[in-house]
Design an enzyme around this catalytic site. Sequence first.
Site, mmCIF file in Angstrom:
data_model
loop_
_atom_site.group_PDB
_atom_site.id
_atom_site.type_symbol
_atom_site.label_atom_id
_atom_site.label_comp_id
_atom_site.label_asym_id
_atom_site.label_seq_id
_atom_site.Cartn_x
_atom_site.Cartn_y
_atom_site.Cartn_z
ATOM 1 N N HIS A 103 0.838 -1.199 0.000
ATOM 2 C CA HIS A 103 0.000 0.000 0.000
ATOM 3 C C HIS A 103 0.872 1.248 0.000
ATOM 4 O O HIS A 103 1.331 1.686 1.053
ATOM 5 C CB HIS A 103 -0.887 -0.012 1.243
ATOM 6 N N HIS A 141 -4.355 3.013 -3.219
ATOM 7 C CA HIS A 141 -4.461 2.332 -1.923
ATOM 8 C C HIS A 141 -3.630 1.049 -1.840
ATOM 9 O O HIS A 141 -2.750 0.939 -1.004
ATOM 10 C CB HIS A 141 -5.927 2.029 -1.590
ATOM 11 N N GLU A 150 -16.926 -5.797 24.972
ATOM 12 C CA GLU A 150 -16.024 -6.947 25.053
ATOM 13 C C GLU A 150 -14.830 -6.809 24.112
ATOM 14 O O GLU A 150 -13.690 -7.077 24.478
ATOM 15 C CB GLU A 150 -16.775 -8.251 24.729
ATOM 16 N N HIS A 166 -27.092 -17.926 25.003
ATOM 17 C CA HIS A 166 -26.031 -17.723 25.984
ATOM 18 C C HIS A 166 -25.188 -18.975 26.235
ATOM 19 O O HIS A 166 -24.243 -18.937 27.006
ATOM 20 C CB HIS A 166 -26.641 -17.256 27.321
HETATM 21 C C1 LIG Z 1 -10.913 -5.689 9.990
HETATM 22 C C2 LIG Z 1 -10.408 -5.471 8.601
HETATM 23 N N1 LIG Z 1 -11.257 -5.552 7.573
HETATM 24 C C3 LIG Z 1 -10.817 -5.401 6.301
HETATM 25 C C4 LIG Z 1 -9.492 -5.159 6.053
HETATM 26 C C5 LIG Z 1 -8.976 -5.049 4.620
HETATM 27 N N2 LIG Z 1 -8.620 -3.632 4.371
HETATM 28 C C6 LIG Z 1 -7.358 -3.214 4.419
HETATM 29 S S1 LIG Z 1 -7.264 -1.547 4.243
HETATM 30 C C7 LIG Z 1 -8.928 -1.409 4.072
HETATM 31 C C8 LIG Z 1 -9.643 -0.107 3.962
HETATM 32 C C9 LIG Z 1 -8.854 0.977 3.444
HETATM 33 O O1 LIG Z 1 -9.429 2.215 3.715
HETATM 34 P P1 LIG Z 1 -8.794 3.159 4.784
HETATM 35 O O2 LIG Z 1 -8.871 2.568 6.108
HETATM 36 O O3 LIG Z 1 -9.405 4.496 4.596
HETATM 37 O O4 LIG Z 1 -7.271 3.197 4.385
HETATM 38 P P2 LIG Z 1 -6.621 3.996 3.199
HETATM 39 O O5 LIG Z 1 -7.328 3.624 1.956
HETATM 40 O O6 LIG Z 1 -6.776 5.409 3.520
HETATM 41 O O7 LIG Z 1 -5.220 3.520 3.225
HETATM 42 C C10 LIG Z 1 -9.534 -2.646 4.141
HETATM 43 C C11 LIG Z 1 -10.989 -2.854 3.987
HETATM 44 C C12 LIG Z 1 -8.636 -5.074 7.163
HETATM 45 N N3 LIG Z 1 -7.348 -4.861 7.043
HETATM 46 N N4 LIG Z 1 -9.116 -5.208 8.425
#
Ligand SMILES: Cc1ncc(C[n+]2csc(CCOP(=O)(O)OP(=O)(O)O)c2C)c(N)n1
Length: 677
Positions: free
Chosen positions: A38, A273, A422, A484
């Site tokens: 990234h 990204h 939790e 539960h």
């Molecule tokens: C819990 C979780 N769900 C999905 C992902 C896969 N994932 C990696 S980055 C991202 C989203 C990217 O958007 P953002 O947080 O705004 O990061 P940016 O594009 O600005 O780097 C996702 C869905 C992850 N790493 N963790």
Amino acid sequence: MSDPTTSATAVASSLDELCINTIRTLAMDAVQKADSGHPGTPMALAPIAYLLFTRHMHHNPADPTWPNRDRFVLSAGHASMLLYSTLYLSGYDVSLEDLKQFRQWQSKTPGHPEYGHTPGVETTTGPLGQGVANAVGFAMAESHLAAVFNRDGHNIVDHYTYFICSDGDLMEGVSHEASSFAGHYKFGKLIGFYDDNRITIDGSTDLTYTDDAGKRFEAYGWHVLHVEDVNDLDALDSAIEAAKAETERATMIVCRTHIGFGSPNKQDTAKAHGEALGVEEIKLTKRNLGWPSEEAFFVPDEALAHWRKARDRGAALHEGWRRQLIAYAKAHPDLAKEFGRRMQGDLPAGWESAIPTFTKENGNIASRAASGLVLGALVDKVPELIGGSADLTPSNNTQPKAFKEFSPDDRASRYVHYGIREHGMAGIMNGLALHGGIIPYGGTFLIFSDYMRPSQRLAALMHQRVIYVFTHDSIGLGEDGPTHQPIEQLTALRAIPGFTMIRPADASETAEAWRFALKHKTGPVALALTRQKLGFIDREKHGSATGLAKGAYVLADAPNGKPDVVLISSGSEVALILEAHTRLTDQGVSARAVSMPSHELFAAQPAEYREKVLPKGTRRVAIEAAHPMSWYRWVGSEGVILGIDRFGASAPYADIYKGLGLTVDKLVEAATRLARS
Ligand SMILES: Cc1ncc(C[n+]2csc(CCOP(=O)(O)OP(=O)(O)O)c2C)c(N)n1
């Protein structure tokens, strides 16, 4: 190292900009070389990392474990190249060669930051939201240890916790559980940066996310600041100063940033990204940034020299703290010794003598109640134990009488009301453990471990000593019914590598479970405890509960020590195998009863021990009021498992056991059939 002939032209703009662009170009180049990763977010966030690591943070690249360092958490772990380039540039034990090995087998620079793997990485991040909760845990640990150890004129615990979070981090619920908690508990030394770049993987955040994140944090009681352009270093610097000056509330600095900053064709798009920018686009971007070289991984000498001042600065800060510690040790020798012990993670001398012994006089007692008694006996001896519950304190028996509530006005106290959060609790506990000086435990019903699992998995991945007190561990909880009653939870938790699940059979095993959990420095331990009372297992007659540390041990044997059939169980069902054992023995069936409170501990024993307990060739019957999946390994292909592969039911517990066929009769029947087959 850079080419000296090109570095002469490197002062295209200010030194600050050059240093910031060094992060950007390293990120682009590393992702391009790996063809994976990234690049865009490190490019956007470079100014924040630069200001923190070169001006604000108290950190010593030569000693990333210095106890009073400021902590930095990159919650948006996918932007790992931001952290790796920053660590390399500021002089941690991460080289340019390591950056070139980004995402390669056994490199120091894995896809997402991994604690214990790369010097300077404070916590493992990648599953979005977790880092925010960890950061809250760090800040909480700091506030507690400061209250316990600091004395007039001696602030030996006094540091900030910084974190960066992304849109994804703030869409996830766990960050909000933890942030709401942090707002309530007023962690004034917690400073977050929200990367407001308005882009996620699917595209613009307009697709799905129109919250006003700043207002959400204001509502949680945070101090919220806005920086309209993250590249405006003066504005960013002033915001960090203002955040540090605010001691009552945690601060969130909402920073408007641009993913892929500087890339002519990919900035502000999801294209920046999660994939390499491409060779051509990197060229264009470097040109656009006024970058002095097209060479990959080029680092201008003056940028590196400027970054590396972090080493001298860090060494001086660290040395200053060391001198403080010496003065503290003179004024408060006992406290200084205790501080050293706790930060080292060693248990105090003689703590085990506090573990109670249970006798017949204790009567029939639920393992959750026994756990409460053990805790009550331990808390004075083990001051690093900080406990809590996600609003089930009276059910979990997690609050010993001596424990007062941790609060903004009393940070030295050790009982934490986590609220019904939790997941937040589990993420915060990881931060507490990672900080050092604290052994966190937290309670809820076993069924709600489902709400915590992402953080539990990370506790295991990071080898952290975190203890989960899971009560109401089966259909034995009775009337609350199938919502539960855990069924698959034990198997699911047993499947997490490095995670130790213990389901004690009685009060004595519960005491042994706590002994093990505290001693076990290298991973999380969960105790599965009953709501219902358990009978007393006479340890003079049966095997000693100290066998728990080996995962399984013989409780009652065949008269000649050579059983035809072995009955195995855990927790409340051990009473059933003991009764079945008596009946089988009376009927002339040569049987053995084995208590197996922990599959993981037993699996870790040498083969000879395992064979001693479960002799080769013996037929086996296992019973557990839970999904049978994790038992197949122990009963073998000829064995029988009495388990539950449906949901439970709402009724008095004895009726549910009977209704689902978890009875002594069924055990005797199965064992007799196997012994005679
Ligand atoms: C819990 C979780 N769900 C999905 C992902 C896969 N994932 C990696 S980055 C991202 C989203 C990217 O958007 P953002 O947080 O705004 O990061 P940016 O594009 O600005 O780097 C996702 C869905 C992850 N790493 N963790």
